[in-house]
Design a protein around this motif. Sequence first.
Motif, PDB file in Angstrom:
ATOM      1  N   PRO A   8       5.158 -76.182-119.900  1.00 53.29           N
ATOM      2  CA  PRO A   8       6.267 -76.424-119.181  1.00 53.29           C
ATOM      3  C   PRO A   8       5.806 -77.026-117.537  1.00 53.29           C
ATOM      4  CG  PRO A   8       5.475 -74.348-118.675  1.00 53.29           C
ATOM      5  CD  PRO A   8       4.750 -74.696-119.772  1.00 53.29           C
ATOM      6  N   VAL A   9       6.641 -78.157-117.250  1.00 50.87           N
ATOM      7  CA  VAL A   9       6.341 -78.859-116.141  1.00 50.87           C
ATOM      8  C   VAL A   9       6.597 -78.439-115.081  1.00 50.87           C
ATOM      9  CG1 VAL A   9       6.770 -81.174-115.289  1.00 50.87           C
ATOM     10  CG2 VAL A   9       6.575 -80.999-117.740  1.00 50.87           C
ATOM     11  N   VAL A  10       5.918 -78.514-113.916  1.00 54.40           N
ATOM     12  CA  VAL A  10       6.170 -77.730-112.596  1.00 54.40           C
ATOM     13  C   VAL A  10       6.953 -78.904-111.955  1.00 54.40           C
ATOM     14  CG1 VAL A  10       5.124 -77.197-110.565  1.00 54.40           C
ATOM     15  CG2 VAL A  10       4.029 -76.448-112.453  1.00 54.40           C
ATOM     16  N   LYS A  11       8.045 -78.315-111.604  1.00 55.11           N
ATOM     17  CA  LYS A  11       8.933 -79.097-110.543  1.00 55.11           C
ATOM     18  C   LYS A  11       9.441 -78.408-109.181  1.00 55.11           C
ATOM     19  CE  LYS A  11      11.973 -81.929-113.322  1.00 55.11           C
ATOM     20  NZ  LYS A  11      12.789 -82.088-114.486  1.00 55.11           N
ATOM     21  N   ASP A  12       9.731 -79.189-108.235  1.00 51.19           N
ATOM     22  CA  ASP A  12      10.026 -78.670-107.021  1.00 51.19           C
ATOM     23  C   ASP A  12       9.447 -77.607-106.427  1.00 51.19           C
ATOM     24  OD1 ASP A  12      12.203 -80.619-106.962  1.00 51.19           O
ATOM     25  OD2 ASP A  12      13.245 -79.570-108.220  1.00 51.19           O
ATOM     26  N   VAL A  13       8.102 -77.633-106.746  1.00 53.86           N
ATOM     27  CA  VAL A  13       6.993 -76.549-106.095  1.00 53.86           C
ATOM     28  C   VAL A  13       5.846 -77.343-105.696  1.00 53.86           C
ATOM     29  CG1 VAL A  13       5.373 -74.683-106.657  1.00 53.86           C
ATOM     30  CG2 VAL A  13       7.836 -74.678-107.719  1.00 53.86           C
ATOM     31  N   TYR A  14       5.716 -77.077-104.208  1.00 55.52           N
ATOM     32  CA  TYR A  14       4.633 -77.897-103.706  1.00 55.52           C
ATOM     33  C   TYR A  14       3.522 -77.187-102.875  1.00 55.52           C
ATOM     34  CZ  TYR A  14       8.793 -81.021-104.240  1.00 55.52           C
ATOM     35  OH  TYR A  14       9.725 -81.712-104.846  1.00 55.52           O
ATOM     36  N   VAL A  15       2.648 -77.657-102.563  1.00 50.53           N
ATOM     37  CA  VAL A  15       1.768 -77.330-101.382  1.00 50.53           C
ATOM     38  C   VAL A  15       1.720 -78.266-100.263  1.00 50.53           C
ATOM     39  CG1 VAL A  15      -0.806 -76.780-100.873  1.00 50.53           C
ATOM     40  CG2 VAL A  15       0.251 -76.040-102.856  1.00 50.53           C
ATOM     41  N   ALA A  16       1.827 -77.632 -99.208  1.00 54.67           N
ATOM     42  CA  ALA A  16       2.200 -78.410 -97.991  1.00 54.67           C
ATOM     43  C   ALA A  16       0.937 -78.040 -96.955  1.00 54.67           C
ATOM     44  CB  ALA A  16       3.329 -78.445 -97.161  1.00 54.67           C
ATOM     45  N   ILE A  17       0.418 -79.046 -96.206  1.00 50.35           N
ATOM     46  CA  ILE A  17      -0.574 -78.688 -95.396  1.00 50.35           C
ATOM     47  C   ILE A  17       0.094 -79.243 -93.836  1.00 50.35           C
ATOM     48  CG2 ILE A  17      -3.004 -79.196 -94.410  1.00 50.35           C
ATOM     49  CD1 ILE A  17      -3.566 -79.752 -97.433  1.00 50.35           C
ATOM     50  N   VAL A  18      -0.090 -78.335 -93.143  1.00 53.22           N
ATOM     51  CA  VAL A  18       0.762 -78.671 -91.530  1.00 53.22           C
ATOM     52  C   VAL A  18      -0.004 -78.396 -90.541  1.00 53.22           C
ATOM     53  CG1 VAL A  18       3.267 -78.632 -92.584  1.00 53.22           C
ATOM     54  CG2 VAL A  18       2.150 -76.699 -91.580  1.00 53.22           C
ATOM     55  N   LYS A  19       0.248 -79.007 -89.437  1.00 52.38           N
ATOM     56  CA  LYS A  19      -0.555 -78.691 -88.295  1.00 52.38           C
ATOM     57  C   LYS A  19       0.582 -78.187 -87.402  1.00 52.38           C
ATOM     58  CE  LYS A  19      -3.675 -80.830 -84.839  1.00 52.38           C
ATOM     59  NZ  LYS A  19      -4.378 -82.344 -84.674  1.00 52.38           N
ATOM     60  N   GLU A  20      -0.052 -76.947 -86.874  1.00 55.16           N
ATOM     61  CA  GLU A  20       1.094 -75.986 -86.110  1.00 55.16           C
ATOM     62  C   GLU A  20       0.503 -75.394 -84.685  1.00 55.16           C
ATOM     63  OE1 GLU A  20       3.598 -73.921 -89.433  1.00 55.16           O
ATOM     64  OE2 GLU A  20       1.580 -73.348 -89.488  1.00 55.16           O
ATOM     65  N   TRP A  21       1.265 -75.334 -83.767  1.00 55.12           N
ATOM     66  CA  TRP A  21       0.948 -74.752 -82.440  1.00 55.12           C
ATOM     67  C   TRP A  21       0.664 -73.209 -82.805  1.00 55.12           C
ATOM     68  CZ3 TRP A  21      -1.654 -76.141 -78.482  1.00 55.12           C
ATOM     69  CH2 TRP A  21      -1.654 -75.018 -77.380  1.00 55.12           C
ATOM     70  N   ASN A  22      -0.535 -72.799 -82.368  1.00 64.94           N
ATOM     71  CA  ASN A  22      -0.802 -71.224 -82.203  1.00 64.94           C
ATOM     72  C   ASN A  22      -0.765 -70.697 -80.908  1.00 64.94           C
ATOM     73  OD1 ASN A  22      -2.089 -68.746 -82.577  1.00 64.94           O
ATOM     74  ND2 ASN A  22      -3.137 -69.098 -84.046  1.00 64.94           N
ATOM     75  N   ASP A  23       0.329 -69.936 -80.648  1.00 64.80           N
ATOM     76  CA  ASP A  23       0.583 -69.348 -79.355  1.00 64.80           C
ATOM     77  C   ASP A  23      -0.602 -68.377 -79.045  1.00 64.80           C
ATOM     78  OD1 ASP A  23       2.929 -70.864 -78.480  1.00 64.80           O
ATOM     79  OD2 ASP A  23       3.942 -69.223 -79.488  1.00 64.80           O
ATOM     80  N   ASP A  24      -1.140 -67.816 -79.776  1.00 64.03           N
ATOM     81  CA  ASP A  24      -2.278 -66.544 -79.617  1.00 64.03           C
ATOM     82  C   ASP A  24      -3.520 -67.252 -79.152  1.00 64.03           C
ATOM     83  OD1 ASP A  24      -0.524 -64.685 -80.336  1.00 64.03           O
ATOM     84  OD2 ASP A  24      -1.361 -64.470 -82.547  1.00 64.03           O
ATOM     85  N   PHE A  25      -3.763 -68.428 -79.792  1.00 63.89           N
ATOM     86  CA  PHE A  25      -5.133 -68.866 -79.350  1.00 63.89           C
ATOM     87  C   PHE A  25      -5.013 -70.379 -78.583  1.00 63.89           C
ATOM     88  CE2 PHE A  25      -6.090 -66.439 -83.078  1.00 63.89           C
ATOM     89  CZ  PHE A  25      -6.856 -65.746 -82.627  1.00 63.89           C
ATOM     90  N   SER A  26      -3.718 -70.939 -78.526  1.00 64.25           N
ATOM     91  CA  SER A  26      -3.357 -72.042 -77.807  1.00 64.25           C
ATOM     92  C   SER A  26      -4.073 -73.167 -78.144  1.00 64.25           C
ATOM     93  CB  SER A  26      -3.656 -71.768 -76.101  1.00 64.25           C
ATOM     94  OG  SER A  26      -3.010 -70.790 -75.489  1.00 64.25           O
ATOM     95  N   SER A  27      -3.952 -73.388 -79.488  1.00 64.43           N
ATOM     96  CA  SER A  27      -4.512 -74.400 -80.202  1.00 64.43           C
ATOM     97  C   SER A  27      -3.575 -74.880 -81.550  1.00 64.43           C
ATOM     98  CB  SER A  27      -5.882 -74.036 -80.789  1.00 64.43           C
ATOM     99  OG  SER A  27      -5.748 -73.045 -81.839  1.00 64.43           O
TER     100      SER A  27
END
Length: 132
Positions: A8-27
Amino acid sequence: MKKDIIIPVVKDVYVAIVKEWNDDFSSNDWNSYIINNTREPLETCMIMTRGKHKDGRKTSTMRHAFKVIKARSYEKIELMMEEVFPFENEFIVSYFKGDTLYDKTFIANPNSISESNFKDIPLMDQEGILLD
């Protein structure tokens, strides 16, 4: 016999890599996510991550499991350190939809994880690297 095997072909499933602010470590942290942009839940989702460098170095192999990833939702896989960006990073994703097993390897090529390669990420309402 081999011709009778349906993959079966995988459709509409992805892996994403994002840059996010982390309040706990201020980074700003880089995180990977699995995105289910289908109308059905993904069941018994297993994700294996690993990286390999052209000089022979390898990262640790990490394994993650999610019992269910709801339809049109996402889950965090793991934190990514910038030191692995020069590596080829693989995300091997296997899951069930109904009685059918799906499997796909998502690859982030060396040095492709960069803000200059950002695009809109489905469902997340933010920008990042989309592996499909």
